[in-house]
Design an enzyme around this catalytic site. Structure first.
Site, PDB file in Angstrom:
ATOM      1  N   ILE A  53       0.843  -1.194   0.000  1.00  0.00           N
ATOM      2  CA  ILE A  53       0.000   0.000   0.000  1.00  0.00           C
ATOM      3  C   ILE A  53       0.875   1.239   0.000  1.00  0.00           C
ATOM      4  O   ILE A  53       1.689   1.438   0.890  1.00  0.00           O
ATOM      5  CB  ILE A  53      -0.923   0.037   1.224  1.00  0.00           C
ATOM      6  CG1 ILE A  53      -1.805  -1.189   1.263  1.00  0.00           C
ATOM      7  CG2 ILE A  53      -1.779   1.295   1.200  1.00  0.00           C
ATOM      8  CD1 ILE A  53      -2.638  -1.307   2.518  1.00  0.00           C
ATOM      9  N   GLY A  55       1.394   5.204   0.626  1.00  0.00           N
ATOM     10  CA  GLY A  55       0.738   6.190   1.479  1.00  0.00           C
ATOM     11  C   GLY A  55       0.109   5.571   2.704  1.00  0.00           C
ATOM     12  O   GLY A  55      -0.942   6.000   3.170  1.00  0.00           O
ATOM     13  N   GLY A  59      -3.905   8.664   7.300  1.00  0.00           N
ATOM     14  CA  GLY A  59      -5.153   8.734   6.555  1.00  0.00           C
ATOM     15  C   GLY A  59      -5.698   7.412   6.063  1.00  0.00           C
ATOM     16  O   GLY A  59      -5.704   6.406   6.774  1.00  0.00           O
ATOM     17  N   GLY A  61      -4.563   5.299   3.802  1.00  0.00           N
ATOM     18  CA  GLY A  61      -3.591   4.219   3.704  1.00  0.00           C
ATOM     19  C   GLY A  61      -3.400   3.501   5.022  1.00  0.00           C
ATOM     20  O   GLY A  61      -3.314   2.272   5.084  1.00  0.00           O
ATOM     21  N   TYR A 194      -5.117  18.433 -10.314  1.00  0.00           N
ATOM     22  CA  TYR A 194      -5.473  17.238  -9.539  1.00  0.00           C
ATOM     23  C   TYR A 194      -6.432  16.351 -10.330  1.00  0.00           C
ATOM     24  O   TYR A 194      -6.215  15.143 -10.458  1.00  0.00           O
ATOM     25  CB  TYR A 194      -6.105  17.674  -8.221  1.00  0.00           C
ATOM     26  CG  TYR A 194      -6.437  16.534  -7.283  1.00  0.00           C
ATOM     27  CD1 TYR A 194      -5.422  15.804  -6.664  1.00  0.00           C
ATOM     28  CD2 TYR A 194      -7.752  16.199  -7.000  1.00  0.00           C
ATOM     29  CE1 TYR A 194      -5.719  14.765  -5.791  1.00  0.00           C
ATOM     30  CE2 TYR A 194      -8.063  15.166  -6.130  1.00  0.00           C
ATOM     31  CZ  TYR A 194      -7.040  14.457  -5.528  1.00  0.00           C
ATOM     32  OH  TYR A 194      -7.341  13.428  -4.671  1.00  0.00           O
TER      33      TYR A 194
END
Length: 270
Positions: A53, A55, A59, A61, A194
């Site tokens: 995984i 990140g 948060g 992750g 983004y």
């Protein structure tokens, strides 16, 4: 069980979901020493394969790591900052799971190659592209450095890591989860860079779904609205992130659905 040890590896590339400063630091990939190949956890679960995984230190992750650990995966977190990765690993170990972490910048092709070379024959079953950055505001106020950082993290990193994984284990069954956000479904005001990066990641995932249709490689695109995470700590784009879903809530939805579908859509609560 017959007492034989078997490797079950959940590799989580951990990137911190937060706005990033321009510039990349050059450094060697570092590997933590916490790792276990024991078949049974103290919870009585049989260890599954490895989940990777990106990140995973904070948060979403972090919550994915904890909940996948509860399902029996052995966790490997990968990211740039050691302290949050270490804290997440320690939390998983304290709850009876198995976890480790690697220091790696998903924006660096060299670090990806170096890190994958240390994974050896680990049985990777799940690769979660959770790392992400965002710069928000009118297009004319954005910089070239912000554009490059956005695409290096949100697009090129996942593409390079997925390609390297497929090349390393071409005949092995595994699942890739692209954490995309609803910005990959529709454009949004002041999210030009983004949203463009998320549309690119969506196109990458959907094309791979066609390319590997009928094979043992599965691609899942997960689109979620805003979450109450550190992603917004250095941004005024959202006035009140507390109105969003929690990372734990979103992680639970992803974990419960990814094995059954190729697209997960989780709209913002408000």
């Amino acid at each position: 069980m017959d007492g034989k040890a078997s490797f079950a590896f959940l590799a989580i590339t951990a990137y911190d979901l937060e706005p990033q400063a321009p510039g990349l630091a050059k450094r060697k990939a570092q590997t933590s020493t916490i790792y276990s190949s024991i078949v049974h956890t103290p919870k009585g679960l049989i260890i599954m394969g490895t989940a990777v995984i990106t990140g995973g230190g904070t948060g979403l992750g972090k919550e994915l790591a904890k909940q996948l650990s509860d399902k029996g995966y052995d966790i490997l977190l990968v990211g740039r900052r050691e302290q949050p990765l270490k804290e997440t690993v320690q939390s998983i170990l304290a709850s009876g799971g198995h976890a480790t972490y690697d220091i790696m910048d998903v924006r660096s092709r060299t670090e990806i190659e170096q890190t994958l070379s240390t994974w050896g024959s680990r049985d990777i079953e799940l690769l979660v592209h959770n790392a992400g950055v965002g710069y928000f505001g009118p297009l004319e106020s954005s910089t070239d450095e912000e554009m490059v950082a956005t695409f290096e993290t949100n697009v090129f990193g996942p593409i390079r890591l997925t390609k390297a994984m497929i090349e390393a284990v071409p005949h092995r069954a595994f699942t890739v989860i692209n954490v995309i956000s609803t910005a990959g479904l529709r454009g949004k005001k002041n999210e030009t860079l983004y949203a463009a990066s998320k549309f690119a990641l969506r196109g990458f995932g959907e094309s791979l779904q066609k390319e590997y249709e009928g094979s043992q490689i599965r691609i899942v695109n997960a689109f979620m609205g805003g979450m109450n995470t550190p992603f917004w700590d250095e941004s005024d784009h959202v006035e009140d992130p507390s109105r969003f879903r929690s990372p734990a809530e979103v992680a639970k939805m992803i974990v419960s659905q990814y094995a059954e579908t190729e697209a997960i859509i989780i709209e913002s609560k408000k």
